[in-house]
Design an enzyme around this catalytic site. Structure first.
Site, PDB file in Angstrom:
ATOM      1  N   ASP A  67      20.386  15.378   5.634  1.00  0.00           N
ATOM      2  CA  ASP A  67      20.101  16.854   5.793  1.00  0.00           C
ATOM      3  C   ASP A  67      19.144  17.264   6.716  1.00  0.00           C
ATOM      4  O   ASP A  67      18.351  16.324   7.072  1.00  0.00           O
ATOM      5  CB  ASP A  67      20.169  17.486   4.210  1.00  0.00           C
ATOM      6  CG  ASP A  67      19.287  16.649   3.382  1.00  0.00           C
ATOM      7  OD1 ASP A  67      18.264  15.960   3.996  1.00  0.00           O
ATOM      8  OD2 ASP A  67      19.459  16.797   2.509  1.00  0.00           O
ATOM      9  N   ASN A 136      17.528  19.288 -10.496  1.00  0.00           N
ATOM     10  CA  ASN A 136      18.679  19.879 -10.831  1.00  0.00           C
ATOM     11  C   ASN A 136      19.894  19.225 -10.495  1.00  0.00           C
ATOM     12  O   ASN A 136      21.078  19.737 -10.735  1.00  0.00           O
ATOM     13  CB  ASN A 136      18.565  21.402 -10.188  1.00  0.00           C
ATOM     14  CG  ASN A 136      18.895  21.152  -8.582  1.00  0.00           C
ATOM     15  OD1 ASN A 136      18.894  20.132  -8.142  1.00  0.00           O
ATOM     16  ND2 ASN A 136      18.757  22.372  -8.030  1.00  0.00           N
ATOM     17  N   HIS A 138      20.887  17.799  -7.523  1.00  0.00           N
ATOM     18  CA  HIS A 138      21.475  17.858  -6.092  1.00  0.00           C
ATOM     19  C   HIS A 138      21.291  16.627  -5.599  1.00  0.00           C
ATOM     20  O   HIS A 138      20.535  15.676  -6.003  1.00  0.00           O
ATOM     21  CB  HIS A 138      20.599  18.919  -5.432  1.00  0.00           C
ATOM     22  CG  HIS A 138      19.600  18.732  -4.928  1.00  0.00           C
ATOM     23  ND1 HIS A 138      18.460  19.491  -4.421  1.00  0.00           N
ATOM     24  CD2 HIS A 138      18.636  17.571  -4.754  1.00  0.00           C
ATOM     25  CE1 HIS A 138      17.206  19.023  -4.157  1.00  0.00           C
ATOM     26  NE2 HIS A 138      17.443  17.799  -4.273  1.00  0.00           N
ATOM     27  N   GLU A 143      23.798  21.908  -3.939  1.00  0.00           N
ATOM     28  CA  GLU A 143      22.836  22.242  -5.129  1.00  0.00           C
ATOM     29  C   GLU A 143      23.889  22.725  -6.077  1.00  0.00           C
ATOM     30  O   GLU A 143      25.052  22.853  -5.831  1.00  0.00           O
ATOM     31  CB  GLU A 143      22.137  23.585  -4.672  1.00  0.00           C
ATOM     32  CG  GLU A 143      21.177  23.465  -3.738  1.00  0.00           C
ATOM     33  CD  GLU A 143      19.758  22.778  -4.190  1.00  0.00           C
ATOM     34  OE1 GLU A 143      19.822  22.102  -5.289  1.00  0.00           O
ATOM     35  OE2 GLU A 143      18.964  22.899  -3.422  1.00  0.00           O
TER      36      GLU A 143
HETATM   37  P1  PGA Z   1      11.970  13.860  -3.857  1.00  0.00           P
HETATM   38  O1  PGA Z   1      13.463  14.548  -3.286  1.00  0.00           O
HETATM   39  O2  PGA Z   1      12.153  12.406  -3.483  1.00  0.00           O
HETATM   40  O3  PGA Z   1      10.992  14.469  -2.997  1.00  0.00           O
HETATM   41  O4  PGA Z   1      11.682  14.072  -5.217  1.00  0.00           O
HETATM   42  C1  PGA Z   1      14.380  13.831  -3.819  1.00  0.00           C
HETATM   43  C2  PGA Z   1      15.892  14.885  -3.754  1.00  0.00           C
HETATM   44  O5  PGA Z   1      15.485  15.991  -3.949  1.00  0.00           O
HETATM   45  O6  PGA Z   1      16.930  14.460  -3.350  1.00  0.00           O
END
Ligand code: PGA
Length: 252
Positions: A67, A136, A138, A143
């Site tokens: 992304d 959450n 995702h 999302e």
């Molecule tokens: P993070 O993000 O490694 O910064 O916790 C992971 C994600 O949101 O997929």
């Protein structure tokens, strides 16, 4: 799903590094799906170390990142391209022409999402997809409540995600509201998926994923339960709420 639990985030990262290095050694022209975020930093550090020690070359590999934020100025330090350049691409021998991100500079961003899917398919789909997981649930920026069937394209970030990612931005600067993301459908086409989760903040999401019996669009990571080759790699903090009874678990 296979689960590998390590005593620390660094040990978990070293293990994923080994999986990737072994894959690239056997198949140098592998197509890799890459993720960003705090969880992946120790992994990229380990990959850089392997590269510097002459264990692995990325010269023939192709990459597709999951992304990219929409609306950040080009070269912004929090863009995911910049993250990847800093942590991996500017250090190893990967060819620039084989590095891919969703094109957030395109005039038509929905079309850019479809074009990204076509590029991935033209490359023969992803051999090894690395994922993080949001609190959450995702994966990528898919999302909760986004359709599992949607093509790659524009995604609105949830408030939870924007709050979580605010820690990477300077005070007064806000996290973009939208991103271009690889779709869940595209992620599921990968031949192997490795999802990394480390730290207590991921414990609830990981427990929910591990106990998921049904795919629920309200919890995007649950889409992974139907995939034949998913491995979850976590540290003991993220694993704290897991009910391991009856599962194949490797603990190191
Ligand atoms: P993070 O993000 O490694 O910064 O916790 C992971 C994600 O949101 O997929």
């Amino acid at each position: 799903m296979k689960l590998s639990v390590f005593q620390s985030a660094d040990l978990a990262a070293n293990y994923v590094c080994e999986l990737l290095v072994d894959r690239i050694k056997v198949f140098p022209s592998s197509v890799l799906g890459l993720a960003t975020g705090g969880t992946t930093v120790p992994l990229y550090n380990a990959l850089v170390k392997s590269f510097r020690e002459g264990e692995v070359s990325f010269a023939q590999a192709t990459t597709f990142n999951l992304d990219e934020y929409i609306g950040l100025p080009e070269g912004h330090v929090q863009s995911y391209r910049c993250f990847m350049n800093t942590h991996l691409f500017n250090i190893v021998d990967i060819k620039q022409c084989r590095i891919h991100f969703p094109d957030v500079t395109a005039e038509n961003l929905s079309e850019a999402g479809l074009a990204y899917d076509r590029l991935i398919e033209d490359a023969g789909s992803i051999d090894f997809q690395l994922l993080g997981i949001g609190r959450n649930g995702h994966i990528g920026f898919n999302e909760p409540d986004a359709s599992f069937d949607a093509a790659s394209g524009i995604r609105e970030l949830s408030e939870t995600t924007r709050a979580d990612n605010q820690r990477f931005f300077t005070a007064g600067e806000s996290v973009p509201s939208h991103a271009l993301s690889m779709s869940i459908d595209q992620i599921l086409k990968a031949r192997k998926i490795v999802l990394m989760a480390t730290g207590f903040r991921k414990a609830d999401a990981l427990a929910r994923l591990f106990s998921s019996q049904y795919k629920l669009e309200s919890f995007p990571a649950s889409a992974l339960i139907d995939h034949h080759n998913v491995e979850i790699v976590c540290d003991s903090e993220a694993a704290i709420n897991l009910d391991l009874a009856g599962h194949e678990v490797v603990c190191c």
